[in-house]
Enzyme design. Sequence first.
Site, short mmCIF file in Angstrom:
data_model
loop_
_atom_site.label_atom_id
_atom_site.label_comp_id
_atom_site.label_asym_id
_atom_site.label_seq_id
_atom_site.Cartn_x
_atom_site.Cartn_y
_atom_site.Cartn_z
N GLU A 53 0.82 -1.20 0.00
CA GLU A 53 0.00 0.00 0.00
C GLU A 53 0.87 1.27 0.00
O GLU A 53 1.77 1.41 0.83
CB GLU A 53 -0.94 -0.02 1.21
CG GLU A 53 -1.80 1.21 1.38
CD GLU A 53 -2.70 1.50 0.18
OE1 GLU A 53 -3.31 0.56 -0.34
OE2 GLU A 53 -2.76 2.66 -0.26
N THR B 101 -5.73 1.83 -5.34
CA THR B 101 -5.38 0.41 -5.18
C THR B 101 -6.11 -0.46 -6.21
O THR B 101 -5.52 -1.36 -6.81
CB THR B 101 -5.80 -0.11 -3.79
OG1 THR B 101 -5.32 0.78 -2.80
CG2 THR B 101 -5.26 -1.50 -3.53
N HIS C 73 -1.35 3.34 4.72
CA HIS C 73 -2.31 4.14 3.94
C HIS C 73 -2.46 5.49 4.64
O HIS C 73 -2.49 5.55 5.86
CB HIS C 73 -3.66 3.41 3.88
CG HIS C 73 -4.63 4.01 2.92
ND1 HIS C 73 -5.21 5.24 3.11
CD2 HIS C 73 -5.10 3.56 1.73
CE1 HIS C 73 -6.00 5.52 2.10
NE2 HIS C 73 -5.95 4.51 1.24
N ASP D 108 1.40 -0.06 -4.99
CA ASP D 108 0.19 0.19 -5.77
C ASP D 108 0.13 1.58 -6.40
O ASP D 108 -0.33 1.75 -7.51
CB ASP D 108 -1.09 -0.15 -4.98
CG ASP D 108 -1.29 0.69 -3.73
OD1 ASP D 108 -0.34 1.40 -3.32
OD2 ASP D 108 -2.38 0.62 -3.14
N HIS D 109 0.60 2.59 -5.65
CA HIS D 109 0.57 3.97 -6.17
C HIS D 109 1.36 4.84 -5.22
O HIS D 109 1.84 4.35 -4.19
CB HIS D 109 -0.87 4.47 -6.31
CG HIS D 109 -1.69 4.24 -5.07
ND1 HIS D 109 -1.57 5.00 -3.94
CD2 HIS D 109 -2.59 3.28 -4.76
CE1 HIS D 109 -2.38 4.55 -3.01
NE2 HIS D 109 -3.01 3.49 -3.48
C1 GP9 Z 1 -8.77 -0.31 0.79
C2 GP9 Z 1 -7.88 0.01 -0.33
C3 GP9 Z 1 -7.03 1.21 -0.09
O1 GP9 Z 1 -9.57 -1.42 0.57
O2 GP9 Z 1 -8.55 0.06 -1.52
O3 GP9 Z 1 -7.51 2.35 -0.59
P1 GP9 Z 1 -6.82 3.26 -1.70
O4 GP9 Z 1 -5.36 3.09 -1.66
O5 GP9 Z 1 -7.38 2.80 -2.99
O6 GP9 Z 1 -7.23 4.64 -1.34
MN MN Z 2 -3.77 1.99 -2.18
#
Ligand code: GP9
Ligand code: MN
Length: 615
Positions: free
Chosen positions: A252, A294, A409, A468-469
Amino acid sequence: MKPLSFLRKHQLLFLAIFLFWVKAYIVQRFCFNTPTEGVLQGLLLLVNPLSSALLLFGISLFFSVKWRKLTIILISLLSSMILYSNVIYNRFFNDFITLPTLFQTNNMGDLGGSIFTLVQATDLFLFADVAFLLIIVRFVEFPITLATKKQINTIFGSALALFAFNLALSEIEQPQLLTKSFDRSMIIQNIGVINFHIYDLVMQSTVRVHKALAKSDVFYEVENFVNDLHGEPNPSFRGKAKGKNVFIISLESMQSFVLNRKMEGHEITPFLNDLMKESYYFPNFYHQTGQGKTSDAEFLVDNSLYPLPSGAVFFTHAENEYNGLPEIISREGYYPAVMHANHASFWNRDIMYDALGYKRYFSADDFEINENNSVGWGLKDIDMFEQSIAHLTSLPEPYYVKYLTITNHFPYALEKEDEFIPQWTSTSETVNRYFTTVRYTDEAVKRFFQRLKEEGVYENAIFIFYGDHYGISEYHNKELGEFLGKEITPFESVQLQRVPLLIHIPGEQGGTFDTIGGQIDLKPTILNLLGIDEGEDLSFGNDLFSNERPGLVVLRDGSFITEKYIYTKNKCYDKSNESEIEIEACEPFIEEAQLQLDQSDKVIYGDLLRFYENK
Ligand code: GP9
Ligand code: MN
């Protein structure tokens, strides 16, 4: 028009509106599995049913005096049924009804026989207003008059005004609620069930119109386009991980800049840094996500298609036909599953995972989540990994398991006892905490590896870690620049979109690959490693190990990276000295980059993968 005389002339109508309003408030507040927090949310819940009530019952004004009573009662019955169906659906699925789910037989089929076990005697209350109306019209003679144009306008005008007010309020609570829609419960908490259904109807209709307009010649156009994009996957990597269990772990918000770096003497990712030495590591790997965050990364990985320019494709196009990686490998005997301790409907994952071919989604309901083991967005990564072991060992082998971590996150919350390194000390709290939560996730992965070794699953597996980003937005450029010791120029901003990619195969030496690549390339890379053919597909990526790579990575905002240049915000930069140069150098790629995004969007908007069935 005097308001009182309007009220007096349409007493029955306003009585029905009032009753529905009160009922919908109570239902939304107490019958759904979504807790209300704070005054603003309470206010939203109070306001939103009124606008839908005015809209729904307002329809009765179009009917003549003779039919008015009946239409009011029918509308009351129908809206109660809509509310009630959602209550039942919510009890079972912890989610709300959408148009597509109504037609998705497997979803409704799941409900099937168990529907009666979900009914409770107190549910009769949901129809109390209908019963009350039925009785009262027998005993009370309500004056019913023909509705004037002005009255009709007033009712619908008020409904619209209230809805606008409702949206303005929810903008404070949840900015860009509808465009960035990702959580049905959140949308419903903000605009209410009935308004949600109207929104869903509009959204689904536009999707369907787009789809209906797409013809098979567009399919052939895109097919030709993608055929030209593909190079030969690297034959010496083909089947390197054949038959092994696959772990694909989404890190994350993890950006590459934290790798091999220290924050005031503290290594930020000690475990990943070590693992990298025995893995295939790609320092020039970029995320290509848009607003779907995500979920966009998941979409890229599973489909080798770009996510959408706005909104989350997981939400808007879950009804499409996909040729997902899980589906492809399950045909070869793999069991694809997901571990993520958030509730199943979040980002519409429950629906989208079905479409992509996952067989099992271990979500919040499968984990034991309590105050002690959660922080920020929910179950802490260390506990999530630990609890997942029992699920993992129950799966048929070979399995393909995707893990979505979450502790790192925004807002990067963590309790003191979980801090493995202290927070940083800049003026940005967010940046300060980020290092500490990244370090936490690194620790979580380390412990997970230990556990897998104890369980004897480590040896016969392949591990793919990807970020993921981004986690630190441009808003924090000043502090991030301080940390990195350089100014964050637009060039640097693009470089900061690099996210970790490690492919670890126990027993393999690995190595660093400077290749530029993106999340769109993971599907062909994984398939080649597993020795599985992609088959007929509209995919935009290439095997990361291939010697025939196109040398162009396109980000979702249209920026791109080539071997020599970076293009962003209409400017071209030379990678060798990071300086801006004449646009001509980037020109040959500008059109190609845009074309890739457009062609991929066509696949999604036109649901083009369905044409394979009829080919
Ligand atoms: C939570 C996940 C995290 O289920 O999707 O959120 P994002 O990184 O997409 O804000
Ligand atoms: Mn994410």
